[in-house]
Design an enzyme around this catalytic site. Structure first.
Site, PDB file in Angstrom:
ATOM      1  N   GLU A 147      40.149   3.930  40.004  1.00  0.00           N
ATOM      2  CA  GLU A 147      39.269   4.893  40.681  1.00  0.00           C
ATOM      3  C   GLU A 147      37.848   4.727  40.163  1.00  0.00           C
ATOM      4  O   GLU A 147      37.657   4.408  38.982  1.00  0.00           O
ATOM      5  CB  GLU A 147      39.747   6.324  40.414  1.00  0.00           C
ATOM      6  CG  GLU A 147      41.176   6.587  40.849  1.00  0.00           C
ATOM      7  CD  GLU A 147      41.719   7.873  40.262  1.00  0.00           C
ATOM      8  OE1 GLU A 147      41.057   8.915  40.413  1.00  0.00           O
ATOM      9  OE2 GLU A 147      42.807   7.846  39.644  1.00  0.00           O
TER      10      GLU A 147
ATOM     11  N   LYS B 211      34.400   5.887  38.661  1.00  0.00           N
ATOM     12  CA  LYS B 211      34.031   6.964  37.741  1.00  0.00           C
ATOM     13  C   LYS B 211      32.703   7.559  38.212  1.00  0.00           C
ATOM     14  O   LYS B 211      31.643   6.961  38.020  1.00  0.00           O
ATOM     15  CB  LYS B 211      33.910   6.431  36.311  1.00  0.00           C
ATOM     16  CG  LYS B 211      33.658   7.506  35.275  1.00  0.00           C
ATOM     17  CD  LYS B 211      33.669   6.906  33.871  1.00  0.00           C
ATOM     18  CE  LYS B 211      33.464   7.996  32.830  1.00  0.00           C
ATOM     19  NZ  LYS B 211      32.151   8.648  32.947  1.00  0.00           N
TER      20      LYS B 211
ATOM     21  N   ASP C 214      29.535  10.061  38.341  1.00  0.00           N
ATOM     22  CA  ASP C 214      28.707  10.678  37.314  1.00  0.00           C
ATOM     23  C   ASP C 214      28.295  12.069  37.769  1.00  0.00           C
ATOM     24  O   ASP C 214      27.280  12.253  38.446  1.00  0.00           O
ATOM     25  CB  ASP C 214      27.470   9.803  37.050  1.00  0.00           C
ATOM     26  CG  ASP C 214      26.830  10.121  35.713  1.00  0.00           C
ATOM     27  OD1 ASP C 214      27.485  10.805  34.908  1.00  0.00           O
ATOM     28  OD2 ASP C 214      25.701   9.683  35.474  1.00  0.00           O
TER      29      ASP C 214
ATOM     30  N   TYR D  85      42.667  14.279  40.202  1.00  0.00           N
ATOM     31  CA  TYR D  85      43.854  14.412  39.358  1.00  0.00           C
ATOM     32  C   TYR D  85      44.476  15.793  39.530  1.00  0.00           C
ATOM     33  O   TYR D  85      43.793  16.805  39.406  1.00  0.00           O
ATOM     34  CB  TYR D  85      43.478  14.199  37.894  1.00  0.00           C
ATOM     35  CG  TYR D  85      44.659  14.234  36.933  1.00  0.00           C
ATOM     36  CD1 TYR D  85      45.635  13.243  36.971  1.00  0.00           C
ATOM     37  CD2 TYR D  85      44.795  15.258  36.000  1.00  0.00           C
ATOM     38  CE1 TYR D  85      46.716  13.273  36.108  1.00  0.00           C
ATOM     39  CE2 TYR D  85      45.876  15.294  35.123  1.00  0.00           C
ATOM     40  CZ  TYR D  85      46.828  14.285  35.189  1.00  0.00           C
ATOM     41  OH  TYR D  85      47.904  14.318  34.330  1.00  0.00           O
TER      42      TYR D  85
ATOM     43  N   LYS E  33      33.250   0.931  31.525  1.00  0.00           N
ATOM     44  CA  LYS E  33      31.861   1.255  31.828  1.00  0.00           C
ATOM     45  C   LYS E  33      31.119  -0.008  32.275  1.00  0.00           C
ATOM     46  O   LYS E  33      31.188  -1.054  31.599  1.00  0.00           O
ATOM     47  CB  LYS E  33      31.166   1.855  30.596  1.00  0.00           C
ATOM     48  CG  LYS E  33      31.847   3.103  30.041  1.00  0.00           C
ATOM     49  CD  LYS E  33      31.934   4.235  31.031  1.00  0.00           C
ATOM     50  CE  LYS E  33      30.635   4.942  31.243  1.00  0.00           C
ATOM     51  NZ  LYS E  33      30.236   5.810  30.143  1.00  0.00           N
TER      52      LYS E  33
ATOM     53  N   CYS F 138      12.534  12.746   1.244  1.00  0.00           N
ATOM     54  CA  CYS F 138      12.819  13.584   2.417  1.00  0.00           C
ATOM     55  C   CYS F 138      11.509  13.947   3.103  1.00  0.00           C
ATOM     56  O   CYS F 138      10.572  14.419   2.448  1.00  0.00           O
ATOM     57  CB  CYS F 138      13.559  14.850   1.985  1.00  0.00           C
ATOM     58  SG  CYS F 138      13.812  16.019   3.340  1.00  0.00           S
TER      59      CYS F 138
ATOM     60  N   CYS G 271      11.132  18.079   2.571  1.00  0.00           N
ATOM     61  CA  CYS G 271      11.005  18.762   1.274  1.00  0.00           C
ATOM     62  C   CYS G 271      10.612  17.809   0.133  1.00  0.00           C
ATOM     63  O   CYS G 271      10.526  18.216  -1.019  1.00  0.00           O
ATOM     64  CB  CYS G 271      12.296  19.491   0.921  1.00  0.00           C
ATOM     65  SG  CYS G 271      13.689  18.389   0.580  1.00  0.00           S
TER      66      CYS G 271
ATOM     67  N   CYS H  37      19.326  13.594   1.984  1.00  0.00           N
ATOM     68  CA  CYS H  37      18.512  14.462   1.143  1.00  0.00           C
ATOM     69  C   CYS H  37      19.486  15.364   0.383  1.00  0.00           C
ATOM     70  O   CYS H  37      20.216  16.142   1.005  1.00  0.00           O
ATOM     71  CB  CYS H  37      17.558  15.307   1.982  1.00  0.00           C
ATOM     72  SG  CYS H  37      16.750  16.610   1.025  1.00  0.00           S
TER      73      CYS H  37
ATOM     74  N   CYS I 154      16.318  22.565   1.507  1.00  0.00           N
ATOM     75  CA  CYS I 154      15.650  21.774   2.542  1.00  0.00           C
ATOM     76  C   CYS I 154      15.739  22.528   3.879  1.00  0.00           C
ATOM     77  O   CYS I 154      16.846  22.722   4.413  1.00  0.00           O
ATOM     78  CB  CYS I 154      16.309  20.408   2.650  1.00  0.00           C
ATOM     79  SG  CYS I 154      15.500  19.275   3.793  1.00  0.00           S
TER      80      CYS I 154
END
Length: 666
Positions: free
Chosen positions: A111, A113, A115, A224, A310, A404, A407, A422, A428
């Site tokens: 089938e 697919k 979107d 289905y 896909k 980081c 921070c 971090c 943070c």
């Protein structure tokens, strides 16, 4: 009685015209004549309200206002699909199927697919009862009134061979021609056009005014049927049957007798998909036999009997302007590419994930490079290569940050892990905000009236420093915040209060323990029953729990060893959060099967497979998905899978008939 018959005859005639026009694409009446008959029915229904029917063709015009969409549990879970990107993946998939089923002849249903936005529609006695979005697969939003406005969705079924109750799954899609017209209308009035058909279709389902949904040319493509005692034995027969009942089932679906025919289907549609009136991004391949589907079962996320192939992702080239770094709730650092905006797969892409330092080094990505961006099956675009021929002179290799960005704490990278972290877990800001946002998320505490931006606002104004602080918020504290009115502040406080009823397994997931996702949280909650038992568990205790490995176990230990976490949990307890499983009383439950593992295989006469599995669990037993040395019994029905039969005999595992199993628990 004569008036009632007249009304029913009009409804039947209008439903038939709807079916001919919107499902068969074959109009049998002019628009004018249809409207005249519809008006005649409206007048009669208004004059004789005692004959009202929620599934009358007059109810398709919309007008119902839905302020809050009710959350509804799916009777049959809506799983996601595993993806494949090559024919080799599909061949390996078939090999796995054969190992489970034995050397059987497999046929497949292929089938396209589509979107769109997934939907599950329940029919009772041939009439549309309820329509629910996919949500998280376990529960979704009730969008029945909006779905009724879609003309290709039958309000009443044709024929009489349908079960008393069943669910049918499909995709709500927006045809390309209708999408383009919607955008053209917006452009003409100076409004911003929609980005792509999929998001527009999905957003349409949550419009509060169903009359607005009526104005959008949505379609529903069904693929289905699920339920008990279905009148067909294969997926392909299911599609044909659903089409006969009046559903719009895409005619492109094909029965393939082997994998070679599956590949032919894929090759054809990889070229011709652009001729379709809808967006499609691949092919769904399903084992045709429903009996084999039941034998194969499911993983935690996907059916083993289906695979999505896909089509190759769309790729574009653009320039990398800069690299920024984001801090997640666990402290993980994610590098992000900031790009010259470019159109890709229906959306304008400005940013793309660079994943980690290793990926940047592997591709030798540098600021100023022309990079190739791909979307594929992922929501977030990614950079998959660099056009070295267009690299500017004198560019320098990218040096990954060492501190980081939020921070300035020195980053760490644990052995065997790709990400930098971090370690400033409790100081943070993005980590603190991220943990609270995770705590309030839909799959966790699902706090109404509180979104991610509001969490950041509360933190910035010093009102919350951890998720326990949420339960001390007052309307007076919230009101002075930006964009906060009396009603929204009250909704937030009420939403926080309402979250105290969320069950323990979702609270546990919401705590944000590293590696403890939804499935793991459910297993831990079911095993330990309450937070105190879990907090006292040892490493050995934890790894003995089904599907809990050492990495998860150590993370749980680390969480409960931290004094700050202990304090937060104590505060949450005092606020009345559910930290204990609420056992549902089952008067028929026993512990007769305690310590025993059963595998169910085949087709049964008295009970369905799901009923048998529930009976095992209700009596203290465990249901296994495959036969291993730890399996105590196999409950076998007709047409038991030959591979399971062979393995059970090889391991000398007792095979019970349905009657023998029922005798065990009686």
């Amino acid at each position: 009685m004569e008036i009632q018959q007249q009304i029913q005859a009009l409804r039947k005639e209008l439903n038939e015209h709807n079916y001919n026009y919107y499902v068969l694409d074959n109009a049998t009446i002019s628009d004018y004549d249809f409207d005249i008959k519809l008006k005649e029915l409206e007048v009669l229904e208004k004059k004789y309200p005692e004959f009202f029917d929620a599934n009358s063709p007059t109810q398709r015009v919309g007008g119902v206002i839905t302020k809050n969409f009710q959350t509804v549990a799916h009777q049959y879970r809506m799983y996601s699909l595993d993806n494949s990107y090559s024919k080799e993946d599909l061949q390996e998939w078939e090999n796995r199927l054969q190992r489970v089923l034995g050397n059987v002849n497999l046929t497949y249903t292929c089938e396209l697919k589509y979107d769109g936005a997934s939907i599950s529609i329940t029919y009772e006695n041939g009439k549309l009862n309820r329509a629910v979005t996919r949500g998280d697969g376990f529960q979704g939003d009730d969008v029945t009134q909006n779905i009724k406005t879609i003309k290709s969705v039958p309000l009443e079924l044709k024929g009489d061979d349908f079960p008393p109750r069943f669910d049918i799954r499909g995709e709500i899609i927006l045809p390309l021609q209708g999408f383009e017209k919607m955008n053209q209308d917006l452009i003409e009035i100076g409004e911003t056009p929609y980005s792509n058909p999929r998001n527009t279709a999905s957003g349409s389902l949550k419009l509060q005014d169903s009359s607005e949904v009526t104005k959008r040319p949505l379609e529903c493509l069904l693929y289905y049927v699920t339920g008990d005692k279905l009148p067909f034995d294969t997926q392909y027969e299911g599609l044909v049957t659903a089409r006969n009942w009046g559903f719009k089932v895409p005619k492109e679906a094909k029965l393939a007798h082997n994998l070679s025919e599956v590949f032919d289907f894929i090759d054809y549609w990889d070229v011709h998909r652009h001729e379709l009136p809808y967006e499609t991004d691949g092919v769904v391949v399903k084992v045709n036999s429903i009996q084999f589907q039941e034998e194969l079962g499911y993983t935690a996320k996907s059916p083993r009997w289906a695979m999505a192939y896909k089509f190759k992702a769309e790729r574009v080239a653009t320039i990398l302007e800069s690299i920024s770094y984001q801090v997640g709730r666990t402290g993980a650092i994610t590098p992000v590419a900031n790009l010259v905006p470019v159109q890709l797969a229906g959306t304008v892409v400005k940013r793309a994930s660079l994943h980690n330092a290793d990926q940047i080094a592997k591709l030798d990505i540098r600021v100023g490079d022309t990079v190739f961006v791909e979307k594929g099956g992922e929501i977030i675009p990614k950079i998959i290569g660099v056009d070295l021929d267009k690299r500017p002179a004198n560019t320098a290799p990218t040096v990954y940050i060492s501190q980081c960005p939020e921070c300035q704490t020195e980053l760490v990278r644990n052995e065997g892990e790709a990400n930098h972290y971090c370690p400033n877990f409790y100081g943070c800001p993005p980590q603190i905000i991220g943990r609270i946002q995770h705590f309030i998320s839909r799959k966790a505490m699902d706090i109404e009236g509180l979104g991610g931006e509001t969490v950041a606002l509360l933190y910035a104004n010093g009102l919350v420093h951890d998720y326990a602080d949420l339960y001390e918020l007052t309307v007076e504290q919230i009101l002075p915040l930006e964009r906060m009115a009396q009603k929204s502040a009250e909704n937030l406080v009420n939403g926080v209060e309402k979250s105290k009823n969320i069950p323990f397994e979702r609270v546990l997931y919401g705590l944000g323990i590293r590696y403890v996702g939804e499935t793991v949280a459910k297993k831990l909650a079911k095993h330990y029953k309450n937070i105190d038992n879990l907090s006292r568990a040892t490493l050995l205790d934890l790894v003995l729990v089904d599907e809990i490995g050492e990495r998860i176990a150590q993370s749980v230990l680390d969480f409960f060893a931290n004094d700050a976490n202990k304090l937060i949990i104590e505060r949450l307890k005092n606020f009345g959060i559910q930290f204990e499983i609420v056992e549902k009383i089952n008067l028929n439950a026993t512990n007769k099967l305690e310590g025993k593992t059963y595998v169910v295989s085949g087709v049964f006469a008295t009970l369905s497979r799901d009923e048998l599995k529930k009976a095992i669990e209700d009596n203290g037993g465990k249901v296994g998905s495959s036969i291993t040395a730890k399996t105590n019994f196999v409950v076998a029905g007709d047409n038991m899978g030959p591979a399971k039969l062979e393995k059970a005999n090889k391991l000398n595992i007792p095979i019970l008939s349905e009657a023998e199993f029922l005798n065990q628990i009686q």
